[in-house]
Design an enzyme around this catalytic site. Structure first.
Site, PDB file in Angstrom:
ATOM      1  N   LYS A 112       0.823  -1.216   0.000  1.00 53.47           N
ATOM      2  CA  LYS A 112       0.000   0.000   0.000  1.00 53.47           C
ATOM      3  C   LYS A 112       0.854   1.262   0.000  1.00 53.47           C
ATOM      4  CE  LYS A 112      -4.103  -2.190   1.818  1.00 53.47           C
ATOM      5  NZ  LYS A 112      -3.543  -3.543   2.091  1.00 53.47           N
TER       6      LYS A 112
HETATM    7  C1  LIG Z   1      -4.166  -4.677   1.458  1.00 50.59           C
HETATM    8  C2  LIG Z   1      -3.411  -5.950   1.323  1.00 50.59           C
HETATM    9  C3  LIG Z   1      -3.805  -6.976   0.422  1.00 50.59           C
HETATM   10  C4  LIG Z   1      -5.065  -6.883  -0.399  1.00 50.59           C
HETATM   11  O1  LIG Z   1      -4.960  -5.915  -1.400  1.00 50.59           O
HETATM   12  P1  LIG Z   1      -6.276  -5.432  -2.175  1.00 50.59           P
HETATM   13  O2  LIG Z   1      -5.849  -4.292  -3.015  1.00 50.59           O
HETATM   14  O3  LIG Z   1      -7.240  -5.015  -1.085  1.00 50.59           O
HETATM   15  O4  LIG Z   1      -6.768  -6.588  -2.944  1.00 50.59           O
HETATM   16  C5  LIG Z   1      -3.001  -8.102   0.310  1.00 50.59           C
HETATM   17  N1  LIG Z   1      -1.887  -8.252   1.048  1.00 50.59           N
HETATM   18  C6  LIG Z   1      -1.473  -7.307   1.916  1.00 50.59           C
HETATM   19  C7  LIG Z   1      -0.235  -7.552   2.709  1.00 50.59           C
HETATM   20  C8  LIG Z   1      -2.206  -6.118   2.088  1.00 50.59           C
HETATM   21  O5  LIG Z   1      -1.784  -5.189   2.961  1.00 50.59           O
END
Ligand SMILES: *Cc1c(COP(=O)(O)O)cnc(C)c1O
Length: 468
Positions: A112
């Site tokens: 993110k």
């Molecule tokens: C947020 C997150 C996901 C999921 O990502 P999306 O964009 O919501 O599908 C997967 N793995 C980790 C470690 C995350 O922080």
């Protein structure tokens, strides 16, 4: 580029307006009016550039005229300079035609950061131009709070307050939020559950007077700028493996469908993507959809991959809009039916169209632990539980043509989920050097009761202090 709502009842917006708005006023999600498409020659020209420059080139297609290529290059270089690996998004080979794309070298050790580090800078610019201030308020069950805080810390015209359930987030997660020593960051530990925190935030957004008073805002995962900022790393990986002259497949551990949607967008922009493999944990609504056109809500169950403990994947609406030929009325109707009945009615022909590119795969906790152990044994690589689901999905659903490379999105550093990793391999993964002193840094956090009036007064005081 202008942005339109998936539900067709909101005005089209410029990039900067869509950035600040997040959700459209009709409840829909913003989409680019048309996806930019690059020619093979244009893709080839991007090969060999640094990550931040590839990002700037691609994102400029989405952000003009608010941000042009030169200003974006400056912002992307600043955003990605904070990443601990000089390649920003290194590609690691595990086996013939099998790679992991490490997306966890940002400040909070999860993918993110790619979008949020840039969004913090974009917000700051737009707010400065408009002479506005905002207060970002959010609730976290542990994972997203730190990425939002790191994105907003020390940014002018922004304050941020994150609510988390007191005593219910892991120590690493809490410390990643509470040890940020920036005046514009505040943490409130609410004596209650994550749902209580979310209800408090919802109540604040519903309170018009309070919303206007502190200029309340959010950094939602449905912001189109977040999706756009995730496209470059798919392009970067594909280019490194021979695109546009050679196809690639991606396997993506998925929750809200934002990350894998960016991979889909990269294919729409002209990259040859042979397959998109969606990995779920026991909360398998997406896998069930892609396997047998069953998108029906079940209760959320906690798992070893908590960032994927989701039943309603908000960004799926964007793919639905595309699958329905960008028919906003039909999209709105499908979403209404989904909300009313817990089941998404998708015509078989539309589902078959989705299956041409997408494959679905689900793995329970036991399988996740086994996959971490197996990967360690076979290649020496230590994967976090989310990445492990991507690795298993890649093995189960790789394209029939075995020469097509499969790239697994490694969404978190193993040290972020040490219990699951230790269970699999019998050793506790070490925090990377930039976070090595996390457990001894000074924390700043106030424990507060589940009391809306009191929490509002804390947020008001924080916003005023920073505006002074
Ligand atoms: C947020 C997150 C996901 C999921 O990502 P999306 O964009 O919501 O599908 C997967 N793995 C980790 C470690 C995350 O922080």
């Amino acid at each position: 580029m202008r942005y339109i709502s998936t539900r067709g009842e909101a005005p089209a917006l410029s990039f900067d307006d869509a950035l600040l708005a997040g959700l459209a006023v009709d409840g829909g999600l913003y989409m680019p009016e048309a996806w930019p498409v690059l020619s093979a020659a244009e893709w080839r020209r991007l090969r060999g550039s640094e990550y931040a420059d590839v990002a700037a080139e691609l994102l400029a297609l989405f952000t003009a005229p608010a941000f042009d290529r030169d200003s974006l290059r400056t912002l992307c270089r600043a955003a990605y300079a904070r990443f601990a690996h000089p390649a920003v998004a290194p590609l690691v080979q595990l086996a013939p035609h099998r790679f992991v794309l490490e997306l966890f070298h940002g400040p909070t050790l999860a993918f993110k950061d790619f979008a949020l580090q840039l969004l913090g800078l974009l917000f700051e610019r737009v707010l400065a131009t408009r002479r506005q201030r905002i207060t970002i308020v959010g609730a976290t069950s542990g994972d997203t709070g730190s990425a939002a805080i790191e994105a907003c810390r020390d940014r002018a015209n922004l304050s941020i307050v994150i609510l988390h359930p007191h005593g219910r987030v892991s120590e690493v997660q809490r410390r990643q939020m509470t040890t940020v020593a920036s005046a514009n960051v505040a943490n409130l530990a609410v004596t209650g559950t994550f749902d209580d925190c979310q209800d408090l935030v919802k109540a604040m957004f519903a309170d018009r007077a309070f919303r206007d008073e502190v200029h309340l805002s959010a950094v939602n995962s449905i912001n189109i700028a977040r999706v756009a900022a995730q496209i470059p790393y798919y392009a970067w990986a594909a280019l490194a493996l021979g695109a546009p002259d050679r196809p690639v497949a991606f396997a993506v551990p998925t929750g809200n469908f934002g990350n894998v949607l960016a991979a889909w967008a990269a294919s729409r922009m002209g990259l040859p993507v042979a397959r998109l493999i969606v990995g779920s944990n026991r909360n398998d609504i997406l896998a069930r959809f892609f396997l047998r056109n069953d998108m029906s809500i079940a209760p959320v169950e906690p798992s070893l991959s908590p960032s994927m403990d989701i039943q309603v994947s908000s960004n799926f609406e964007r793919l639905l809009f595309e699958l329905l030929g960008r028919d906003a009325a039909r999209t709105a109707e499908a979403m209404r039916a989904f909300r009313a009945t817990g089941r998404m009615p998708i015509p078989s022909s539309v589902w078959q169209e989705a299956r041409r590119l997408f494959a679905g795969f689900a793995l329970d906790d036991e399988g996740t632990v086994a996959e971490i152990a197996r990967t360690r044994r076979e290649s020496g690589y230590l994967a976090d539980p989310h990445t492990a689901i991507g690795l298993a999905a890649a093995r189960a659903c790789a394209p029939e043509d075995r020469a097509i490379p499969v790239v697994v999105a490694a969404t978190a550093h193993p040290a972020k989920f040490p219990e699951a990793v230790a269970r699999a391999v019998g050793e506790w993964p070490a925090l990377p050097p930039q976070l090595a002193d996390l457990m001894t840094r000074k924390e700043r956090c106030e424990v507060v009761p589940n009391d809306l009036a009191l929490i509002k007064s804390r947020i008001r005081a924080h916003a005023l202090r920073n505006a002074a």
